[in-house]
Design a protein around this motif. Structure first.
Motif, PDB file in Angstrom:
ATOM      1  N   VAL A   1       0.774  -1.237   0.027  1.00 47.84           N
ATOM      2  CA  VAL A   1       0.268   0.068   0.064  1.00 47.84           C
ATOM      3  C   VAL A   1       1.059   0.736   0.143  1.00 47.84           C
ATOM      4  CG1 VAL A   1      -1.400   1.275   1.394  1.00 47.84           C
ATOM      5  CG2 VAL A   1      -2.051  -1.056   1.406  1.00 47.84           C
ATOM      6  N   PRO A   2       0.784   1.866  -0.904  1.00 47.26           N
ATOM      7  CA  PRO A   2       1.273   3.297  -1.334  1.00 47.26           C
ATOM      8  C   PRO A   2       1.125   3.731   0.068  1.00 47.26           C
ATOM      9  CG  PRO A   2       0.093   2.940  -3.139  1.00 47.26           C
ATOM     10  CD  PRO A   2      -0.260   1.662  -2.343  1.00 47.26           C
ATOM     11  N   ALA A   3       2.314   4.681   1.096  1.00 43.92           N
ATOM     12  CA  ALA A   3       2.724   5.191   2.343  1.00 43.92           C
ATOM     13  C   ALA A   3       2.333   6.746   2.184  1.00 43.92           C
ATOM     14  CB  ALA A   3       3.849   5.878   2.927  1.00 43.92           C
ATOM     15  N   SER A   4       1.479   7.271   1.683  1.00 43.82           N
ATOM     16  CA  SER A   4       0.677   8.272   0.788  1.00 43.82           C
ATOM     17  C   SER A   4      -0.847   8.517   0.581  1.00 43.82           C
ATOM     18  CB  SER A   4       1.426   9.192  -0.632  1.00 43.82           C
ATOM     19  OG  SER A   4       1.471   8.268  -1.307  1.00 43.82           O
ATOM     20  N   LEU A   5      -1.197   7.022   0.232  1.00 43.35           N
ATOM     21  CA  LEU A   5      -2.578   6.958  -0.153  1.00 43.35           C
ATOM     22  C   LEU A   5      -3.525   7.497   0.773  1.00 43.35           C
ATOM     23  CD1 LEU A   5      -4.384   4.675  -2.114  1.00 43.35           C
ATOM     24  CD2 LEU A   5      -4.143   3.395  -0.174  1.00 43.35           C
ATOM     25  N   GLY A   6      -3.099   7.788   2.179  1.00 40.28           N
ATOM     26  CA  GLY A   6      -4.135   8.153   3.355  1.00 40.28           C
ATOM     27  C   GLY A   6      -5.390   7.417   3.329  1.00 40.28           C
ATOM     28  N   PRO A   7      -6.496   8.072   3.457  1.00 43.59           N
ATOM     29  CA  PRO A   7      -8.044   7.303   3.725  1.00 43.59           C
ATOM     30  C   PRO A   7      -8.401   6.737   2.727  1.00 43.59           C
ATOM     31  CG  PRO A   7      -8.100   9.135   4.429  1.00 43.59           C
ATOM     32  CD  PRO A   7      -6.756   9.087   4.364  1.00 43.59           C
ATOM     33  N   VAL A   8      -9.310   5.900   2.830  1.00 43.95           N
ATOM     34  CA  VAL A   8     -10.037   5.284   1.452  1.00 43.95           C
ATOM     35  C   VAL A   8     -11.010   4.696   1.958  1.00 43.95           C
ATOM     36  CG1 VAL A   8      -8.002   4.412   0.139  1.00 43.95           C
ATOM     37  CG2 VAL A   8      -8.924   2.300   1.447  1.00 43.95           C
ATOM     38  N   LEU A   9     -11.952   4.199   0.776  1.00 41.09           N
ATOM     39  CA  LEU A   9     -13.733   4.136   1.034  1.00 41.09           C
ATOM     40  C   LEU A   9     -13.892   2.836   0.315  1.00 41.09           C
ATOM     41  CD1 LEU A   9     -15.436   7.555   0.127  1.00 41.09           C
ATOM     42  CD2 LEU A   9     -14.777   6.853   2.143  1.00 41.09           C
ATOM     43  N   ALA A  10     -13.279   2.753  -0.349  1.00 40.51           N
ATOM     44  CA  ALA A  10     -13.265   1.098  -1.337  1.00 40.51           C
ATOM     45  C   ALA A  10     -12.299   0.782  -1.950  1.00 40.51           C
ATOM     46  CB  ALA A  10     -14.800   1.162  -1.678  1.00 40.51           C
ATOM     47  N   VAL A  11     -12.526  -0.808  -2.168  1.00 35.41           N
ATOM     48  CA  VAL A  11     -11.012  -1.392  -2.942  1.00 35.41           C
ATOM     49  C   VAL A  11     -11.595  -2.233  -3.367  1.00 35.41           C
ATOM     50  CG1 VAL A  11     -10.871  -2.806  -1.123  1.00 35.41           C
ATOM     51  CG2 VAL A  11      -8.969  -2.794  -2.390  1.00 35.41           C
ATOM     52  N   ALA A  12     -10.938  -2.067  -5.024  1.00 34.33           N
ATOM     53  CA  ALA A  12     -10.945  -3.566  -5.287  1.00 34.33           C
ATOM     54  C   ALA A  12      -9.626  -4.189  -6.091  1.00 34.33           C
ATOM     55  CB  ALA A  12     -11.221  -3.135  -7.113  1.00 34.33           C
ATOM     56  N   VAL A  13      -9.951  -5.360  -5.872  1.00 38.16           N
ATOM     57  CA  VAL A  13      -8.883  -6.585  -6.272  1.00 38.16           C
ATOM     58  C   VAL A  13      -8.782  -7.535  -7.601  1.00 38.16           C
ATOM     59  CG1 VAL A  13      -7.397  -7.894  -5.126  1.00 38.16           C
ATOM     60  CG2 VAL A  13      -7.845  -6.983  -3.477  1.00 38.16           C
ATOM     61  N   GLY A  14      -7.952  -7.520  -8.269  1.00 38.57           N
ATOM     62  CA  GLY A  14      -7.543  -8.054  -9.623  1.00 38.57           C
ATOM     63  C   GLY A  14      -6.528  -9.445  -9.388  1.00 38.57           C
ATOM     64  N   GLU A  15      -6.294 -10.426 -10.364  1.00 41.26           N
ATOM     65  CA  GLU A  15      -5.563 -11.415 -10.885  1.00 41.26           C
ATOM     66  C   GLU A  15      -3.681 -10.478  -9.373  1.00 41.26           C
ATOM     67  OE1 GLU A  15      -5.507 -15.273 -11.947  1.00 41.26           O
ATOM     68  OE2 GLU A  15      -7.099 -14.084 -11.389  1.00 41.26           O
ATOM     69  N   HIS A  16      -3.681  -9.748  -9.852  1.00 39.25           N
ATOM     70  CA  HIS A  16      -2.514  -9.157  -9.572  1.00 39.25           C
ATOM     71  C   HIS A  16      -2.392  -7.836  -9.090  1.00 39.25           C
ATOM     72  CE1 HIS A  16      -0.877 -13.311  -9.697  1.00 39.25           C
ATOM     73  NE2 HIS A  16      -1.174 -13.280 -10.827  1.00 39.25           N
ATOM     74  N   HIS A  17      -3.198  -6.633  -8.719  1.00 32.75           N
ATOM     75  CA  HIS A  17      -3.421  -5.677  -9.027  1.00 32.75           C
ATOM     76  C   HIS A  17      -4.221  -4.974  -7.746  1.00 32.75           C
ATOM     77  CE1 HIS A  17      -6.289  -5.974 -12.173  1.00 32.75           C
ATOM     78  NE2 HIS A  17      -6.215  -4.039 -11.292  1.00 32.75           N
ATOM     79  N   THR A  18      -4.580  -4.209  -7.080  1.00 29.40           N
ATOM     80  CA  THR A  18      -5.028  -3.597  -5.981  1.00 29.40           C
ATOM     81  C   THR A  18      -5.592  -2.192  -6.421  1.00 29.40           C
ATOM     82  OG1 THR A  18      -3.959  -5.087  -4.136  1.00 29.40           O
ATOM     83  CG2 THR A  18      -5.703  -2.992  -3.641  1.00 29.40           C
ATOM     84  N   CYS A  19      -6.729  -1.409  -6.048  1.00 29.99           N
ATOM     85  CA  CYS A  19      -7.463  -0.081  -6.828  1.00 29.99           C
ATOM     86  C   CYS A  19      -8.262   0.075  -5.485  1.00 29.99           C
ATOM     87  CB  CYS A  19      -8.000  -0.435  -7.905  1.00 29.99           C
ATOM     88  SG  CYS A  19      -6.880  -0.279  -9.671  1.00 29.99           S
ATOM     89  N   ALA A  20      -7.280   1.774  -5.480  1.00 31.50           N
ATOM     90  CA  ALA A  20      -8.565   2.164  -4.024  1.00 31.50           C
ATOM     91  C   ALA A  20      -9.156   3.587  -4.067  1.00 31.50           C
ATOM     92  CB  ALA A  20      -7.825   2.068  -2.384  1.00 31.50           C
ATOM     93  N   LEU A  21     -10.340   3.541  -3.843  1.00 29.23           N
ATOM     94  CA  LEU A  21     -11.026   4.940  -4.310  1.00 29.23           C
ATOM     95  C   LEU A  21     -10.963   5.699  -2.832  1.00 29.23           C
ATOM     96  CD1 LEU A  21     -12.790   6.666  -5.292  1.00 29.23           C
ATOM     97  CD2 LEU A  21     -14.876   5.016  -4.185  1.00 29.23           C
ATOM     98  N   ARG A  22      -9.764   7.147  -3.018  1.00 33.71           N
ATOM     99  CA  ARG A  22      -9.549   7.821  -1.673  1.00 33.71           C
ATOM    100  C   ARG A  22     -10.839   8.185  -1.049  1.00 33.71           C
ATOM    101  NH1 ARG A  22      -3.847  10.586  -2.787  1.00 33.71           N
ATOM    102  NH2 ARG A  22      -5.645  12.211  -3.322  1.00 33.71           N
ATOM    103  N   THR A  23     -11.433   8.941  -0.415  1.00 32.93           N
ATOM    104  CA  THR A  23     -12.174   9.916   0.269  1.00 32.93           C
ATOM    105  C   THR A  23     -12.069  11.158  -0.388  1.00 32.93           C
ATOM    106  OG1 THR A  23     -10.495  10.623   1.765  1.00 32.93           O
ATOM    107  CG2 THR A  23     -11.879   8.954   2.543  1.00 32.93           C
ATOM    108  N   ASP A  24     -11.186  11.921  -1.089  1.00 32.71           N
ATOM    109  CA  ASP A  24     -11.406  12.265  -2.220  1.00 32.71           C
ATOM    110  C   ASP A  24     -12.014  12.344  -3.411  1.00 32.71           C
ATOM    111  OD1 ASP A  24      -8.683  11.532  -3.003  1.00 32.71           O
ATOM    112  OD2 ASP A  24      -7.383  13.006  -2.824  1.00 32.71           O
ATOM    113  N   GLY A  25     -12.159  10.952  -3.552  1.00 31.65           N
ATOM    114  CA  GLY A  25     -13.106  10.210  -5.402  1.00 31.65           C
ATOM    115  C   GLY A  25     -11.871  10.147  -5.941  1.00 31.65           C
ATOM    116  N   GLN A  26     -10.298  10.288  -5.762  1.00 34.86           N
ATOM    117  CA  GLN A  26      -8.934   9.930  -6.518  1.00 34.86           C
ATOM    118  C   GLN A  26      -8.895   8.180  -6.265  1.00 34.86           C
ATOM    119  OE1 GLN A  26      -7.652  11.943  -9.063  1.00 34.86           O
ATOM    120  NE2 GLN A  26     -10.031  13.255  -8.073  1.00 34.86           N
TER     121      GLN A  26
END
Length: 297
Positions: free
Chosen positions: A61-86
């Motif tokens: 997890v990137p140190a600069s990620l900050g708080p997130v609202l949701a997460v999705a996981v693929g075969e070998h990758h991860t995507c996180a939705l930050r609280t600012d929508g990014q």
């Protein structure tokens, strides 16, 4: 069967001989996602915690990620939705599935497949990127219109339009994109490797596509459900009373719901493991643990 106990302070996982081994040190979780061999959970404070196989840094997890609202996981990758929508994605990027378009803007929801990613923008537009050479799973239909939810399978994508209509596109070798004519409006959708499950507005679960392991055979007595998750070849549903029911392939016991699990609020299904967020916020995982995606021995 595997459960997990993760000590996030020390970074050391601890196994217990007395199941269930709850994620006591992880704390309450708001959301969970499961991939081929890794798991990610959003804690109550918004912190993202990932564990399991990480040969492509999909658990870093990137140190600069900050708080997130949701997460999705693929075969070998991860995507996180930050609280600012990014949207922030990390892990394997061989098909640019982690290259978030610069013009994407804030998003409301995200899904991750084998090597593609889809995001729902705040205007409801669906944007997909990553592997599109195989089955056109990133070719969003021009006529789709705004959507409320999205799910990514191995090589297919399904979206719930604002009118509740389910639209699927991409690989259809097992009819996983052939939405039944009688389906009607739906509230939620989940996409497995080669099957799709949708929750109708009346709470009834409907599954279609590959059924080699009975992953589409919804139990007759299931009743209305609140949530659904699909793995490689298994399906898990949260009933209206909070009970978790899983069916389909269970070679690693990924469908063997612990008898003392209790009511759950959320569920995620990986390749051959399952994770459930209990009503008290504790996370319980069971099934294949070859890469510590259940974090037990």
């Amino acid at each position: 069967m595997c459960y997990i106990l993760l000590d996030t302070d020390s970074g050391i996982s601890v196994a217990s001989s007395s199941p269930p081994w709850l994620l006591a040190h992880l704390g309450p979780v708001l959301a969970v996602a499961a991939g081929f061999a890794h798991t990610c959970a959003v804690r109550a404070d918004g912190q993202l915690v990932c564990f399991g196989r990480s040969e492509y840094n999909q658990c870093d997890v990137p140190a600069s990620l900050g708080p997130v609202l949701a997460v999705a996981v693929g075969e070998h990758h991860t995507c996180a939705l930050r609280t600012d929508g990014q949207l922030v994605c990390f892990g394997r990027n061989g098909f640019n599935q982690c290259d978030v378009p610069a013009s994407l803007g804030p998003v409301l929801a995200v899904a991750a497949g084998f090597a593609h990613t889809c995001a729902v923008r705040t205007d409801g537009q669906l944007v997909c990127f990553g592997d599109n050479f195989t089955c056109n799973q990133c070719d969003v239909p021009a006529s789709l219109g705004p959507v409320l939810a999205v799910a990514d399978g191995y090589f297919h994508t399904c979206a719930v339009r604002t009118d509740g209509q389910l639209v699927c596109f991409g690989n259809n070798a097992c009819n996983q994109c052939d939405t039944p004519a009688s389906l009607g409006p739906v509230l939620a959708v989940a996409a497995g490797d080669h099957h799709t499950c949708a929750v109708q507005t009346d709470g009834q679960l409907v599954c279609f596509g590959d059924n080699d392991y009975n992953q589409c055979d919804v139990p007759a007595d299931l009743g209305p459900v609140l949530a659904v998750a699909t793995g490689r070849a298994h399906t898990c549903a949260v009933r209206a009373d909070g009970q978790l029911v899983c069916f389909g392939r269970s070679e690693c016991n990924q469908c063997d719901v612990p008898a003392d699990l209790g009511p759950v609020m959320a569920v995620a299904a990986g390749y051959a493991h399952t994770c459930a967020g209990r009503a008290d916020g504790q996370l319980v995982c069971f099934g294949n643990n070859e890469w510590n995606q259940c974090d037990c021995t």
